[in-house]
Scaffold this motif. Structure first.
Motif, mmCIF file in Angstrom:
data_model
loop_
_atom_site.group_PDB
_atom_site.id
_atom_site.type_symbol
_atom_site.label_atom_id
_atom_site.label_comp_id
_atom_site.label_asym_id
_atom_site.label_seq_id
_atom_site.Cartn_x
_atom_site.Cartn_y
_atom_site.Cartn_z
ATOM 1 N N GLU A 19 0.888 -1.150 -0.064
ATOM 2 C CA GLU A 19 -0.017 0.019 0.065
ATOM 3 C C GLU A 19 0.936 1.245 -0.026
ATOM 4 O O GLU A 19 0.567 2.318 -0.738
ATOM 5 C CB GLU A 19 -0.962 -0.015 1.077
ATOM 6 C CG GLU A 19 -1.908 0.942 1.367
ATOM 7 C CD GLU A 19 -2.980 1.221 0.017
ATOM 8 O OE1 GLU A 19 -3.518 2.446 -0.160
ATOM 9 O OE2 GLU A 19 -3.196 -0.113 -0.481
ATOM 10 N N LYS A 59 2.582 1.499 -3.315
ATOM 11 C CA LYS A 59 1.685 2.225 -4.323
ATOM 12 C C LYS A 59 1.444 3.761 -4.281
ATOM 13 O O LYS A 59 1.813 4.352 -5.240
ATOM 14 C CB LYS A 59 0.059 1.467 -4.266
ATOM 15 C CG LYS A 59 -1.004 2.259 -4.811
ATOM 16 C CD LYS A 59 -2.417 1.495 -4.194
ATOM 17 C CE LYS A 59 -3.528 2.682 -4.214
ATOM 18 N NZ LYS A 59 -4.707 2.140 -3.698
ATOM 19 N N ASN A 60 1.172 4.236 -3.102
ATOM 20 C CA ASN A 60 1.169 5.431 -2.774
ATOM 21 C C ASN A 60 2.338 6.636 -3.182
ATOM 22 O O ASN A 60 2.187 7.442 -3.760
ATOM 23 C CB ASN A 60 0.908 5.838 -1.372
ATOM 24 C CG ASN A 60 -0.576 5.355 -0.942
ATOM 25 O OD1 ASN A 60 -1.425 5.135 -1.568
ATOM 26 N ND2 ASN A 60 -0.627 5.088 0.304
ATOM 27 N N VAL A 71 2.380 6.407 -7.197
ATOM 28 C CA VAL A 71 1.317 7.354 -7.637
ATOM 29 C C VAL A 71 1.826 8.785 -7.580
ATOM 30 O O VAL A 71 1.755 9.731 -8.224
ATOM 31 C CB VAL A 71 0.059 6.968 -6.978
ATOM 32 C CG1 VAL A 71 -0.770 8.169 -7.407
ATOM 33 C CG2 VAL A 71 -0.520 5.731 -7.155
ATOM 34 N N LYS A 124 2.867 -1.983 -14.149
ATOM 35 C CA LYS A 124 1.650 -2.314 -14.114
ATOM 36 C C LYS A 124 1.430 -3.776 -14.745
ATOM 37 O O LYS A 124 0.785 -4.652 -13.974
ATOM 38 C CB LYS A 124 0.463 -1.544 -14.650
ATOM 39 C CG LYS A 124 -0.862 -2.017 -14.760
ATOM 40 C CD LYS A 124 -1.571 -1.511 -16.395
ATOM 41 C CE LYS A 124 -2.848 -2.012 -16.251
ATOM 42 N NZ LYS A 124 -3.192 -3.288 -16.329
ATOM 43 N N ILE A 153 -2.242 6.512 -14.529
ATOM 44 C CA ILE A 153 -2.093 6.639 -13.007
ATOM 45 C C ILE A 153 -3.526 5.692 -12.406
ATOM 46 O O ILE A 153 -3.317 5.012 -11.416
ATOM 47 C CB ILE A 153 -2.319 8.127 -12.220
ATOM 48 C CG1 ILE A 153 -0.934 8.802 -12.647
ATOM 49 C CG2 ILE A 153 -2.699 8.087 -10.839
ATOM 50 C CD1 ILE A 153 -1.063 10.370 -12.224
ATOM 51 N N LYS A 201 -3.080 2.266 -9.941
ATOM 52 C CA LYS A 201 -3.941 2.101 -8.830
ATOM 53 C C LYS A 201 -4.431 0.898 -8.795
ATOM 54 O O LYS A 201 -4.561 0.033 -7.910
ATOM 55 C CB LYS A 201 -4.760 3.265 -8.662
ATOM 56 C CG LYS A 201 -4.167 4.687 -8.332
ATOM 57 C CD LYS A 201 -5.129 5.741 -8.053
ATOM 58 C CE LYS A 201 -4.439 7.086 -7.561
ATOM 59 N NZ LYS A 201 -5.517 8.096 -7.491
ATOM 60 N N GLU A 202 -5.368 0.665 -10.132
ATOM 61 C CA GLU A 202 -6.066 -0.394 -9.875
ATOM 62 C C GLU A 202 -5.042 -1.812 -9.983
ATOM 63 O O GLU A 202 -5.624 -2.770 -9.386
ATOM 64 C CB GLU A 202 -6.846 -0.418 -11.505
ATOM 65 C CG GLU A 202 -7.518 -1.570 -11.798
ATOM 66 C CD GLU A 202 -8.411 -1.931 -13.017
ATOM 67 O OE1 GLU A 202 -9.512 -2.055 -13.200
ATOM 68 O OE2 GLU A 202 -7.779 -1.159 -13.832
ATOM 69 N N ASP A 258 -4.347 -2.446 -6.406
ATOM 70 C CA ASP A 258 -5.250 -2.811 -5.945
ATOM 71 C C ASP A 258 -5.731 -4.310 -6.055
ATOM 72 O O ASP A 258 -6.075 -4.971 -5.194
ATOM 73 C CB ASP A 258 -6.615 -2.148 -5.908
ATOM 74 C CG ASP A 258 -6.370 -0.558 -5.374
ATOM 75 O OD1 ASP A 258 -5.521 -0.454 -4.294
ATOM 76 O OD2 ASP A 258 -7.031 0.321 -5.720
#
Length: 169
Positions: free
Chosen positions: A31, A34-35, A38, A68, A99, A103-104, A107
């Motif tokens: 997590e 990811k942040n 991003v 990704k 972006i 994120k997808e 997740d």
């Protein structure tokens, strides 16, 4: 009374540590990863998304989409019961689309990994680099993101864009 409080604190600490499995540790780091990625993607101006330092390197956009694609491949191939069908790859043309896709992917990977059991991490799978445990694949997921994120930080610096502050956890 102090002895009882100390004992209670020690038992609570041991219980909390017992809850820290490789999967929960991965998900916490994932997590934050990811942040951080991003933030890096948001820092680069959209008109620089096609920037690449040399002819043989990927563009900033392609680096993000490579990250990704690797997340999608590793998580679905090695941790998902439902194998992903080879669908036509969408074209991500804007910064916002890239972006959102990143994120997808993070997740989706989290959702898949949450379903894994600690015992499953001991399973050996066939990998192009030879037999690996699923724990090694889990580590590779994060390591691959870190590797390419480091390259993206260089891309930012080469464009006089200050990278976001690093955070490990």
């Amino acid at each position: 009374m102090k002895k009882y409080l100390l004992l209670l604190f020690l038992v609570a600490s041991l219980f909390a540590k017992a809850q820290d499995t490789p999967i929960s540790a991965f998900l916490e780091k994932w997590e934050n990863s990811k942040n951080y990625l991003v933030e890096i993607a948001e820092a680069m101006p959209e008109d620089k998304y096609n920037y690449k330092p040399t002819e043989r390197q990927k563009t900033f956009r392609d680096q993000l989409l490579h990250i990704k694609g690797n997340m999608d491949w590793l998580s679905t191939t090695y941790f998902s019961k439902e194998k992903k069908k080879d669908a036509e790859k969408p074209s991500y043309t804007t910064k916002a689309e890239v972006i959102a896709a990143i994120k997808e992917a993070f997740d989706n990977t989290s959702t898949i990994i949450k379903k894994a059991s600690p015992e499953e991490l001991k399973e050996i799978v066939e990998f192009f680099a030879g037999p690996k445990t699923k724990l090694q694949i889990l580590n590779l997921l994060q390591d691959h993101v870190t590797h390419h994120r480091g390259q993206l930080i260089v891309y930012l610096n080469l464009n006089d864009v200050k990278p976001p502050k690093y955070r490990g956890w």
